[in-house]
Structure formats: structure tokens, C-alpha cells
Write a protein that holds these residues in place. Sequence first.
Motif, PDB file in Angstrom:
ATOM      1  N   TRP A 128     -44.782   3.397  -8.349  1.00 18.22           N
ATOM      2  CA  TRP A 128     -44.465   2.352  -9.644  1.00 18.22           C
ATOM      3  C   TRP A 128     -43.400   1.596  -8.608  1.00 18.22           C
ATOM      4  CZ3 TRP A 128     -39.391   3.409  -8.338  1.00 18.22           C
ATOM      5  CH2 TRP A 128     -39.117   4.659  -8.216  1.00 18.22           C
ATOM      6  N   ASP A 161     -42.933  -1.352  -6.576  1.00 17.89           N
ATOM      7  CA  ASP A 161     -42.949  -3.339  -6.246  1.00 17.89           C
ATOM      8  C   ASP A 161     -43.818  -3.245  -5.194  1.00 17.89           C
ATOM      9  OD1 ASP A 161     -42.541  -3.914  -9.048  1.00 17.89           O
ATOM     10  OD2 ASP A 161     -40.986  -5.297  -8.955  1.00 17.89           O
ATOM     11  N   ARG A 178     -41.505   3.664 -15.075  1.00 14.33           N
ATOM     12  CA  ARG A 178     -41.184   2.502 -14.788  1.00 14.33           C
ATOM     13  C   ARG A 178     -39.213   2.636 -14.337  1.00 14.33           C
ATOM     14  NH1 ARG A 178     -37.472  -0.649 -18.169  1.00 14.33           N
ATOM     15  NH2 ARG A 178     -37.974   0.625 -19.982  1.00 14.33           N
ATOM     16  N   ASP A 198     -36.027   0.207  -7.204  1.00 10.57           N
ATOM     17  CA  ASP A 198     -36.802   0.027  -5.725  1.00 10.57           C
ATOM     18  C   ASP A 198     -36.730   0.678  -4.940  1.00 10.57           C
ATOM     19  OD1 ASP A 198     -39.627  -1.005  -6.757  1.00 10.57           O
ATOM     20  OD2 ASP A 198     -39.307  -2.980  -5.056  1.00 10.57           O
TER      21      ASP A 198
END
Length: 725
Positions: free
Chosen positions: A475, A477, A491, A495
Amino acid sequence: MLERAFDILVIVLAFGSIIFIHELGHFLAAKWAKIRVLAFAIGMGNAVCSYRKGLGFRKGTTEPYVRKLVEQAKSTDPDIAQQAEAKLAEISPTEYRLNTLPIGGYVKMLGQEDLNPNAISNEPDSYQNCPPWKRLVVISAGVVFNLISAAALFIIVFMVGRPADPAIIGTVVQGQPAALTVASNAKELGLDGEAAHLQPGDRVVSINGNRPQSFDDLRLASAIARSGGSVDMRVERKGVADTVVFEIKPQQDKETRLLSIGVGPAVTTTVRAVENDQQREMWNLVRDKIGLGAVEPGAQLVSANGLTDLPAGQSIASVFAASHGNPVELVFRQPSSETTIAHVTPSPIYQTAPVSSLEAQSIFEVDHLAGLVPVLRAIVDKDEPNGARGYKAGLRDGDVFARIGDVVFPSYPEGVIEIRKHAGENIEVVVLRGDGPLLQRERITLQCPVSSKGSIGFGVGDTSNESTVLAMPLWSDANPLKLTAGKLGVRADTDVPAGSQILSINSTSVHTLDDVRREIVDAIETSDDSLPGSSAIEVTMEIQIPDDEGDASTQQTVILHIDEDASRQIASLGWSVPFYPEAVFAPYDYKVKASSPVDAIGKGVHETRRVMVYTYLTLARLFEGTVKVEHLKGPVGIAHVGSRIVSLGIIPLLFFMALISVNLAVINFLPLPIVDGGQAIFILIEMITKRPVPIIIQNVATMAGIALIGAMFIVVTFNDIKNLF
């Protein structure tokens, strides 16, 4: 080495004998049709020796001597011509020849050469002057002899009995068509849940309306199914009054690229025997690793968690699936009749997702849990060719990759993609080696040579059962991998870089990704008393600042938001057997055998017809694209496969020869000018139009046939050789 060379020689001679029988059919038919046969040769190449009635045995060929007599018979000198004609009258026109290469043979008739339509003759006993219907018999005789010999071989095989896997379902691969298909008569039979699907122990009684003789019939029916079509399968199941009916649509297997429904043959519940000290040592290692304790080879599995109705070794899969991760009690009766109990811990099943990247040449299936992915670990067996390369490069079994090239703490697909980018070069690799916490293990830097195909020599493992250190989450990015189908349904509010370590889930400490799985599943299941909805999971992590030293970090809490669909999927994750039942339990001692000579004849004729039909269907599926060119075998591939069959015994070899004989008959009767089928079409046209096909058309068609078969031969041989390496 000598044994392997002998096996190859045996299969070459066997293949040559099949071609010899084909040519013998042409020869005997030509003699019957009163066509002059110039040569009947065993093997190809130059003649080693020959026999011709009137001349006896000779070294090499007698053709130069005969041609000299023919020239002398045309001499203007009456005495020379008369003497030559007298000698020719005593000499047979047919030379029987043994050639240097023991691969097949050929028949040379006056006025008939497959590669040269211009080779015609006006002699009364030439091929051209034979009535068309007799020529049709001559052309067809080779194929007929191949079919007769195949039927005879099948009869011998079925009289003795051919070892085979019975048509009993063993493995049912999760996510594959067989596991997903619900029986069409499930409601009428009162079957629901898992019972409505194909089960280990189901005995197949019909495939597409035909009764199978072995499990191979099921494999073949799946492989040659029409694109988008389905396989009609009817099975008998213990405790069910009527046959259970399935309509299963095969899909392409990612490894073989053949259509498959995702099932394997059943094994018994008896532990495999060992035949030597090496196998005994291997068994001791295996049983200790999977927790079978003191179970001896030859032991009989009596029950699994109290379940005694175990029709196949794979039947324990349902017991492990329902274990909730608790150890499964397996009770064995030893060869000494003593009872031994083993407690085996199930393996957790993870989610899988198809991913790819711009650099990838294919799609990868990656195991994950809510997008959390374990780190790539090396499996290195120095006694295996691939592992030997990795071992030589410095890799050791159990090494965990802290970095491959520019990718830190890679997942399986990330590591493979990065290695492929350096094909033919060296790549720098940092591994973590030893025991203890993963991030505290010894760091070793290696320069590993990458093969031209993009590998450095190791098998693929991961760290799911030894650590909570993560590769880049799906998930994230920043993750270069992209999901190729569907959505992840997860989600996070921040990060997480690769190399980060999970410390706790909802304040409960975890030490492996298996622990993480358990805690997340528990959190989802307890979030609602009925069915799981969307979930928020609190994950405490040690966030690593990526470098080769790995000493910079910060602790942080990340919230994973898992939507309802993903929560349901995670909550349904089960448990599996931590070993392959096929590797532990013995196969069935089963033979396809006729009950009488009459039954053997019936089985032989039936098998010949079946192989013919399937061969034609295989060619049809080749044009449809469901069967690939790489699945075909040429002479090299046949020799390779056949040499491995030779070591299995005379019956498997005879069965293999019968299969090749039928295939040769089918290929020879394809409507191509260069083979018998094309010549038969020319004769049929001649019979209809009352005149032969013009030579120019025969020449063009022959050249086209040569080009087509030559190209196919090159492609198939290339694939055969590539597969050898």
C-alpha cells in the motif's frame, strides 16, 4: 554416464523400429501392387552392407554395380549387351540395405520420391503406371502398420498391466478452477460449503462421457479442452448416494502454460518406504523438520484429530484447514504395529496478489497480509545445480537479503526484478546471516555473478516465520510494484520504508509475521459478533532509516485501515499442511490391466483410437492457442523423455513406443504434400479428375510442405534443446 548413454541408445533404436515398421508397410504393399521396389533400407545415411538376390551380401551398396550392368545392357556391342541383360535377369531389382544411422528407414520405389515429384518412370512396373486405388493402398500402408503395431503394443501392455495413478482426486489447488467450482447437482445431493466442491478421495468415474483408465486421462482432457470450454467430470464420493457432477472450466497453468483445472493424483495414507541409507537419512531429516517424531517409513496414518475416514493422503488438508492454527494430532500405526502420535503445527495461509513493474517481464504472485510483505530469504542447496551456483557466489541457506543492487530489504518480486536488470553482470548483494534477531545478524557483502537469464542461484523463501521485518508494503506510495488486478483494500496513515519492523499489533507484542497474521485475524473477528466489517488496526513499528548499517530508527504507530471486503478475505484465511503429502505418503500400487486376452484386445484398440483422437485434438488446440508450440516434442525431446522412461522398465517403454507409433501415424497422414497424407490427397484428386495433378503444382506444394515442416522441426528442436539446459 554410460547408463544414460545406453538408455538413449535404446530409445533411438526403439524410435527407429517404429519408423521401420512404417516403411515395412509401404514395402509389403508395394510388392503386393507389383510396383518395382528399388531399395528397402533400415536406417539412414550410407550403406554399411546390403543384400540383393543374385548378388548375395556385399559391403556397402550394390547400386554402382547394378547401374554399370544397366549401362552395359544399352551397349551397341550385342555380346556385352546380351551378357549384361542375362546378369540383370538373375538379379533382384530390390536391394535390402543396412545404413549407418539407426533411425528409421525408407522404401524407394521406381518413379516415386517424396522430395522429387519429377522422378517419374514410364516402365510398366513403375509407381505411375500402378492403378490409383492400389497406389492409395501403398501410401496408406505405413500408417496402417503403425496403428496395428501400436494396438499390438497396447495389448501386450494391458495384458501385463501398466503402472499408473488411479483416477482419484488428491490435491485440489486453492484458487484454481477445481477448488472454485460448485457441483451442479450439489443442492439435490444436500452438499454445501466445502462438500459442494471437489474433494481429495473423490473417484472420477467419467470425463467428458468417457470412463478414465488413469489420472492421466484427466490431465489430458483438461490440457486439450477447447478455449473457454469446460471439462464434464462425474465423481463417486463415500457417503454420497449418487455421482457428484462438475462442469469445470480449465485455465492456463502458469508453469506448464497448458490448460489445467488444478488437481493432482491421490496418494495413500502409508508413509513412503526407504530403499537405502541415503533415503533413510533424508527421511529422518524431513520428519524432524515437519514434526513427525518417531514415525517410521511404511507407517500407516490411522487418524487426524480423531478423523479416521481418510480416503487419500491429501485428506488431512481439511483437518489442518479447520485447526485454527493449533497442532494437529496424527496417529500412525508403525510397521511393528505399535502406535505413534505426532503433533504437527499447521502452516498459515497468506493473501496473494498479482503484481508487476515496468522492468518485469511477467506477473508475480506475492504473499502478503493486509499489504505487509516479508523479506526475501535464500534457499541454497549446494548439491543441486542452481544452488551450487549461488553457493559458489557466497550465498548460504537461510541468508536474508538486506539489499540486492539498489533495493533494500526486497520482497520476492522486487529481488527477482532487480537481479534480472543485471543479467550477464555482477550485482552487489548484502545478506544477513546467523541466528538471533534479524536486524542484529552479521551483514555480509557479496559480488554475485548474474546469469544471462537473470538469476544468481538460489531458491525463494521468506522471513514470515522468523521475523516481523518488512519489505516495502504494497500500500506504500513508494512501492514500484503495481497490483495488476483488483484492489488491495488497505491504506495506512503514513508510508513505511522497507526494513521496518513490527513490534506489536493493538498493543500485543509479535515476533514473526505469523504472529502478526494471528493478531490481525483475531482483531478482525472480534470487531463484530457477526460478520467482519471495515477494521482499523494499530501497528507499532520500529521504522528503519535504510542504510547498510541499519542502526538508525524511530518508533512509530501506524494505523492500518482495512475495508470490509479485505477484512472478510483476511478473516477467511485458513491453515495448510506444512508438508507435501505427495512427498511423505506412498503412491497407489495401481495398474491398468486387462482381465482377459479379449479384454486386452479391446483395451488396446480403444487406447489406439483414444490417442489418435487426442493427437488430432492437440493439433487443433495448437491452432486455437490453448496448446503451445513449446509443448510439442521433436526427435531430441522424444529421445530425452524416452531415455528417462527406459529406466522405468519394459512396460513403460512399450507403452511409450505405442504412443509414438500412433503419433507418427497421425502426423504422416496430415494433408501435407511431403507426408503420406498429402500424397493420398493427390491420388484422390487423380481418381476424381481421371488425370494426375500437374507436376508444377506438386512441386510447389512439396516445397511449401518442406518449408512448413522444416520450420516446425527447427522450432521444436530448438525448444527441445533449450529444455535440456
